[in-house]
Scaffold this active site. Sequence first.
Site, PDB file in Angstrom:
ATOM      1  N   TYR A  73      -3.601  12.670   0.497  1.00 11.15           N
ATOM      2  CA  TYR A  73      -2.973  11.831  -0.517  1.00 11.15           C
ATOM      3  C   TYR A  73      -1.940  12.482  -1.279  1.00 11.15           C
ATOM      4  O   TYR A  73      -0.671  11.916  -1.299  1.00 11.15           O
ATOM      5  CB  TYR A  73      -3.957  11.276  -1.573  1.00 11.15           C
ATOM      6  CG  TYR A  73      -3.349  10.135  -2.350  1.00 11.15           C
ATOM      7  CD1 TYR A  73      -3.703   8.695  -2.234  1.00 11.15           C
ATOM      8  CD2 TYR A  73      -2.531  10.349  -3.696  1.00 11.15           C
ATOM      9  CE1 TYR A  73      -3.004   7.713  -3.009  1.00 11.15           C
ATOM     10  CE2 TYR A  73      -2.195   9.703  -4.292  1.00 11.15           C
ATOM     11  CZ  TYR A  73      -2.348   8.313  -4.287  1.00 11.15           C
ATOM     12  OH  TYR A  73      -1.755   7.189  -4.812  1.00 11.15           O
ATOM     13  N   LEU A  85     -12.534   1.020  -2.788  1.00 10.96           N
ATOM     14  CA  LEU A  85     -12.336  -0.116  -3.860  1.00 10.96           C
ATOM     15  C   LEU A  85     -12.299  -0.015  -4.951  1.00 10.96           C
ATOM     16  O   LEU A  85     -12.664  -0.601  -5.954  1.00 10.96           O
ATOM     17  CB  LEU A  85     -13.514  -0.999  -3.254  1.00 10.96           C
ATOM     18  CG  LEU A  85     -13.533  -1.559  -1.944  1.00 10.96           C
ATOM     19  CD1 LEU A  85     -15.026  -2.104  -1.483  1.00 10.96           C
ATOM     20  CD2 LEU A  85     -12.604  -2.290  -1.372  1.00 10.96           C
ATOM     21  N   ASP A 131      -4.845   0.968  -9.172  1.00  6.73           N
ATOM     22  CA  ASP A 131      -6.275   0.564  -9.284  1.00  6.73           C
ATOM     23  C   ASP A 131      -6.649   0.239 -10.707  1.00  6.73           C
ATOM     24  O   ASP A 131      -7.299  -0.679 -11.244  1.00  6.73           O
ATOM     25  CB  ASP A 131      -6.909   1.912  -8.787  1.00  6.73           C
ATOM     26  CG  ASP A 131      -6.841   2.397  -7.500  1.00  6.73           C
ATOM     27  OD1 ASP A 131      -5.746   1.578  -6.713  1.00  6.73           O
ATOM     28  OD2 ASP A 131      -7.056   3.472  -7.113  1.00  6.73           O
ATOM     29  N   GLU A 153      -7.419  10.227 -14.518  1.00 10.75           N
ATOM     30  CA  GLU A 153      -7.613  10.475 -12.993  1.00 10.75           C
ATOM     31  C   GLU A 153      -6.791  11.533 -12.821  1.00 10.75           C
ATOM     32  O   GLU A 153      -6.938  12.201 -11.842  1.00 10.75           O
ATOM     33  CB  GLU A 153      -7.481   9.223 -12.406  1.00 10.75           C
ATOM     34  CG  GLU A 153      -7.367   9.237 -10.723  1.00 10.75           C
ATOM     35  CD  GLU A 153      -8.250   8.168 -10.129  1.00 10.75           C
ATOM     36  OE1 GLU A 153      -8.901   7.369 -10.954  1.00 10.75           O
ATOM     37  OE2 GLU A 153      -8.531   8.276  -8.943  1.00 10.75           O
ATOM     38  N   SER A 191     -13.840   2.489  -7.202  1.00  6.61           N
ATOM     39  CA  SER A 191     -15.183   2.400  -7.927  1.00  6.61           C
ATOM     40  C   SER A 191     -14.801   3.581  -9.074  1.00  6.61           C
ATOM     41  O   SER A 191     -15.331   3.412 -10.170  1.00  6.61           O
ATOM     42  CB  SER A 191     -16.140   3.151  -6.989  1.00  6.61           C
ATOM     43  OG  SER A 191     -15.729   4.535  -6.288  1.00  6.61           O
ATOM     44  N   SER A 192     -13.989   4.540  -8.839  1.00  7.03           N
ATOM     45  CA  SER A 192     -13.381   5.591  -9.921  1.00  7.03           C
ATOM     46  C   SER A 192     -12.720   4.825 -11.192  1.00  7.03           C
ATOM     47  O   SER A 192     -12.991   4.918 -12.215  1.00  7.03           O
ATOM     48  CB  SER A 192     -13.054   6.939  -9.384  1.00  7.03           C
ATOM     49  OG  SER A 192     -11.858   6.467  -8.583  1.00  7.03           O
ATOM     50  N   GLU A 211       0.952  -1.370   0.123  1.00  8.96           N
ATOM     51  CA  GLU A 211      -0.041   0.034   0.060  1.00  8.96           C
ATOM     52  C   GLU A 211       0.932   1.164  -0.033  1.00  8.96           C
ATOM     53  O   GLU A 211       1.886   1.400   0.631  1.00  8.96           O
ATOM     54  CB  GLU A 211      -0.910   0.030   1.293  1.00  8.96           C
ATOM     55  CG  GLU A 211      -2.343   0.449   0.939  1.00  8.96           C
ATOM     56  CD  GLU A 211      -3.036  -0.483  -0.169  1.00  8.96           C
ATOM     57  OE1 GLU A 211      -3.048   0.051  -1.200  1.00  8.96           O
ATOM     58  OE2 GLU A 211      -3.670  -1.469   0.474  1.00  8.96           O
ATOM     59  N   HIS A 212       0.478   2.325  -0.871  1.00  9.55           N
ATOM     60  CA  HIS A 212       1.229   3.535  -1.043  1.00  9.55           C
ATOM     61  C   HIS A 212       2.439   3.180  -1.302  1.00  9.55           C
ATOM     62  O   HIS A 212       3.400   4.014  -1.043  1.00  9.55           O
ATOM     63  CB  HIS A 212       0.993   4.331   0.348  1.00  9.55           C
ATOM     64  CG  HIS A 212      -0.039   4.976   0.589  1.00  9.55           C
ATOM     65  ND1 HIS A 212      -0.473   6.239  -0.105  1.00  9.55           N
ATOM     66  CD2 HIS A 212      -1.375   4.643   1.195  1.00  9.55           C
ATOM     67  CE1 HIS A 212      -1.897   6.540   0.099  1.00  9.55           C
ATOM     68  NE2 HIS A 212      -2.477   5.564   0.923  1.00  9.55           N
TER      69      HIS A 212
HETATM   70  C1  GLA Z   1      -5.175   4.670  -4.084  1.00  9.73           C
HETATM   71  C2  GLA Z   1      -4.531   5.122  -5.340  1.00  9.73           C
HETATM   72  C3  GLA Z   1      -3.693   4.024  -5.828  1.00  9.73           C
HETATM   73  C4  GLA Z   1      -2.618   3.743  -4.465  1.00  9.73           C
HETATM   74  C5  GLA Z   1      -3.298   3.377  -3.543  1.00  9.73           C
HETATM   75  C6  GLA Z   1      -2.449   2.957  -1.996  1.00  9.73           C
HETATM   76  O1  GLA Z   1      -6.046   3.484  -4.358  1.00  9.73           O
HETATM   77  O2  GLA Z   1      -5.520   5.137  -6.517  1.00  9.73           O
HETATM   78  O3  GLA Z   1      -2.733   4.480  -6.720  1.00  9.73           O
HETATM   79  O4  GLA Z   1      -1.715   4.769  -4.480  1.00  9.73           O
HETATM   80  O5  GLA Z   1      -4.289   4.323  -3.106  1.00  9.73           O
HETATM   81  O6  GLA Z   1      -1.701   1.937  -2.209  1.00  9.73           O
END
Ligand code: GLA
Length: 414
Positions: A252, A143, A200, A188, A145-146, A46-47
């Site tokens: 973010y 999750l 995503d 995006e 959605s976009s 994550e991240h």
């Molecule tokens: C969101 C962002 C992804 C990623 C995650 C964290 O979902 O859209 O690109 O950075 O956060 O892992």
Amino acid sequence: MAQIHRSEAVTPHEGTQKATELFTRTFGDEPTGVWSAPGRVNIIGEHVDYNGGSCLPMALPHRAYLALKPREDRLIRLISPQTDDRIDEVNLDEIGPQGLPKTARHWASYIAGVAWALEEAGYGPLNGFDAALFSCVPRGGGLSSSAALECATAVALDEVNGLGLAGTIDAPNDEGRKILVAACQRAENEIAGAKTGGLDQTASLRCQKGHALALDCRDMSTRQIPFDLAADGLEMLIIDTRAAHSLADGQYASRRADCEKAAEILGVSQLVDVEDLDAALAQLDDEQLCKRTRHVVSEIARTHAFVELLDEGPLEGKRLDVAALLLDDSHDSLRDDYEVTCPELDLAVDVARASGSHGARMTGGGFGGSAIALVDAGAGEKVAEAIVAAYKEAGFEEPHFIFALPSKPAGREA
Ligand code: GLA
């Protein structure tokens, strides 16, 4: 015991029907076809996508369904059940570097933005189109959605314009899909204004049914890893905390800026290139940058370790214990060092752990959204009930739950 609310996915048949009906009712015409794309959960990693690290997403059975028909002109007209009081209209010639014209609402940028980005990538000029959306990916639940909207649009535009980039669900063109991922990400980042990485969109376009996707964000290369939890006597519980979450706000972007700053001080192009974490931390004399760097570097190592576990064999015995530790450590690092959790996410994870899960963590961008817990097959309901009871006591909104298996990627439904 408390009742639990399940967010069920509609069947592809139902999703297709709903999108088609809305299209016909709104535009008085039959769509050329219906295309769909899934939301995702990220199992670990994550991240790290925007730091060149590795992630491990799987596609959800929850999908965005888009009924679409090209037009002769450059107009895009959009409708969805959430907005069916009003059609959003955008002219492709008016989409610019600063987003959509003010007359269109924000959700339209995820769809119209993809057409713009494909043209920017040299796949134009494209015709406009009419489109009707029906999605069962929980909105704002972390999750994706976009991304599901973007990716459904991408595969639809690919086919109606004969771009030849997507292939089919059963025989995907993976190289072509990488190009679609880039267009969706650009939509995006530049049109919707959320400077997210490519996790995503890659998950929605490139995951496979029954598999987790090991994604290396240095070059967006992927490997399909069989992920059959049922065969290992396990299931995955997804907890949608329903705490508000937005990636377009400053948090973010500020995490991303911290990582870029740390990389610059350390003389690497991305944090994935940090080889010696202790030496890097000694070089950064800012506490906040140290915490961000420690999360990113340790999370990348945890993701590699998790993938190795899956490669070695079924998640059972010692391997399951190690997997649980990796998931737990991932959450703790996101909570303490990256500071992207919130009380609802932390409570869901704490209760899942106390109720016998094999590891639990937030998933996605954080600041709300969803958490996941790996649990024994059949035990998810009990864990979910314990979370509902704890939320009630804490005065939080009632969480929703998903029991999901890894599902198919974006493609044509009908
Ligand atoms: C969101 C962002 C992804 C990623 C995650 C964290 O979902 O859209 O690109 O950075 O956060 O892992």
